[in-house]
Design a protein around this motif. Sequence first.
Motif, mmCIF file in Angstrom:
data_model
loop_
_atom_site.group_PDB
_atom_site.id
_atom_site.type_symbol
_atom_site.label_atom_id
_atom_site.label_comp_id
_atom_site.label_asym_id
_atom_site.label_seq_id
_atom_site.Cartn_x
_atom_site.Cartn_y
_atom_site.Cartn_z
ATOM 1 N N LEU A 169 0.792 -1.216 0.000
ATOM 2 C CA LEU A 169 0.000 0.000 0.000
ATOM 3 C C LEU A 169 0.833 1.280 0.000
ATOM 4 N N ALA A 170 1.948 1.305 0.711
ATOM 5 C CA ALA A 170 2.688 2.566 0.845
ATOM 6 C C ALA A 170 3.030 3.187 -0.514
ATOM 7 N N PRO A 171 3.721 2.482 -1.402
ATOM 8 C CA PRO A 171 4.020 3.107 -2.698
ATOM 9 C C PRO A 171 2.782 3.317 -3.562
ATOM 10 N N LEU A 191 7.924 2.679 6.032
ATOM 11 C CA LEU A 191 7.482 2.277 4.694
ATOM 12 C C LEU A 191 6.938 3.468 3.909
ATOM 13 N N PHE A 192 6.180 4.321 4.559
ATOM 14 C CA PHE A 192 5.625 5.479 3.849
ATOM 15 C C PHE A 192 6.694 6.527 3.563
ATOM 16 N N ARG A 193 7.630 6.708 4.467
ATOM 17 C CA ARG A 193 8.712 7.655 4.189
ATOM 18 C C ARG A 193 9.552 7.159 3.014
ATOM 19 N N ALA A 194 9.820 5.848 2.993
ATOM 20 C CA ALA A 194 10.605 5.278 1.892
ATOM 21 C C ALA A 194 9.873 5.425 0.558
ATOM 22 N N ALA A 195 8.545 5.460 0.611
ATOM 23 C CA ALA A 195 7.751 5.611 -0.614
ATOM 24 C C ALA A 195 7.673 7.068 -1.068
ATOM 25 N N GLY A 196 8.187 7.990 -0.244
ATOM 26 C CA GLY A 196 8.207 9.398 -0.634
ATOM 27 C C GLY A 196 7.223 10.288 0.088
ATOM 28 N N ALA A 197 6.526 9.756 1.086
ATOM 29 C CA ALA A 197 5.558 10.565 1.821
ATOM 30 C C ALA A 197 6.279 11.610 2.675
ATOM 31 N N VAL A 235 -3.125 5.418 13.943
ATOM 32 C CA VAL A 235 -3.234 5.870 12.555
ATOM 33 C C VAL A 235 -1.922 6.497 12.118
ATOM 34 N N VAL A 236 -1.397 6.029 10.980
ATOM 35 C CA VAL A 236 -0.248 6.684 10.343
ATOM 36 C C VAL A 236 -0.786 7.540 9.202
ATOM 37 N N ALA A 237 -0.381 8.815 9.184
ATOM 38 C CA ALA A 237 -0.892 9.760 8.196
ATOM 39 C C ALA A 237 0.251 10.576 7.620
ATOM 40 N N GLY A 238 -0.005 11.162 6.459
ATOM 41 C CA GLY A 238 1.001 11.996 5.827
ATOM 42 C C GLY A 238 0.470 12.604 4.555
ATOM 43 N N VAL A 239 1.368 13.203 3.779
ATOM 44 C CA VAL A 239 0.977 13.872 2.539
ATOM 45 C C VAL A 239 1.936 13.489 1.417
ATOM 46 N N LYS A 240 1.441 13.656 0.187
ATOM 47 C CA LYS A 240 2.292 13.520 -0.984
ATOM 48 C C LYS A 240 2.836 14.902 -1.326
ATOM 49 N N LYS A 241 4.087 14.975 -1.644
ATOM 50 C CA LYS A 241 4.734 16.260 -1.922
ATOM 51 C C LYS A 241 3.942 17.031 -2.968
ATOM 52 N N ALA A 242 3.699 18.295 -2.679
ATOM 53 C CA ALA A 242 2.985 19.148 -3.615
ATOM 54 C C ALA A 242 3.902 19.561 -4.759
#
Length: 289
Positions: free
Chosen positions: A227-229, A256-262, A277-284
Amino acid sequence: MSLNLVQAWKQAREKLEAAGIAGPVIDARLLVEAAAGATRADIVTDPYRPLTPEQAATLGDYLARRARREPVSHILGRKGFWKIMLQVTPDVLTPRPDTETVVEYVLRDFPQTASWTVLDLGVGSGAILLSILAERPAAKGLGVDLSEEALAVARENAANLGLAGRTALLRGDWTFGLEGESFDLVVSNPPYIASHVIAELEPEVRDHEPRLALEGGADGLDHYRTLAPEILRVLKPGGRFAVEIGYDQKQPVEALFRAAGAEGVVTVRDLGDRDRVVAGVKKALETKA
């Protein structure tokens, strides 16, 4: 001699206590209310209202099923979640208060009038997706699940809540076949219980919940690796995500999410003060000065 409401509640509580049921007071009340067609207020304001023989027989059946560790949600066929009532069957996970942490968190930065697109991966009963759409009338959502039976439950819930016009449901394997950069928000409560732990779960979960919605592989992290990537792929630039985790999975899932670029990856704790809950954003996208 017929039982009245307060007697029925007392006897139901005693039977569930004797069966070793955790939380017998609440379970007994819910079963009495359902069997007698009563409300919580009725038990307080009209405690001596008698049950009909048919209602007493229904209550007896409910209590016998609960003593065999069948979940109340399966006995009644419904479960409250967030601010909505959902139909529940053995084909979906029973919505739990812990999962409301996902809804509460994403709504904080989700403008009331924004026409966001929401993707719920592993939609199940529709609990997360429909709770969000009920709160944000300009949003539209897509729910994906591998189980056609689960999708049928989600479809019924969407219709019952008047949300079918803003809810699409798709049978699929996570994000397979979905176009990239399509969604403003992605949410998920994936299976995250390690395979060897399944046998140790409470009977209500182990024997009555769909294993497909529980098992996360040898270490419980198999689905997050996928799911992360993929979540980052289908998010629009600047889009947000929030996924439920097990209480002890903060560090590996964040990694895993940081490695995917989050970016901005954080872990939110639930009302029981556990990591949930783990949350984050995709780079704008960068804007030129």
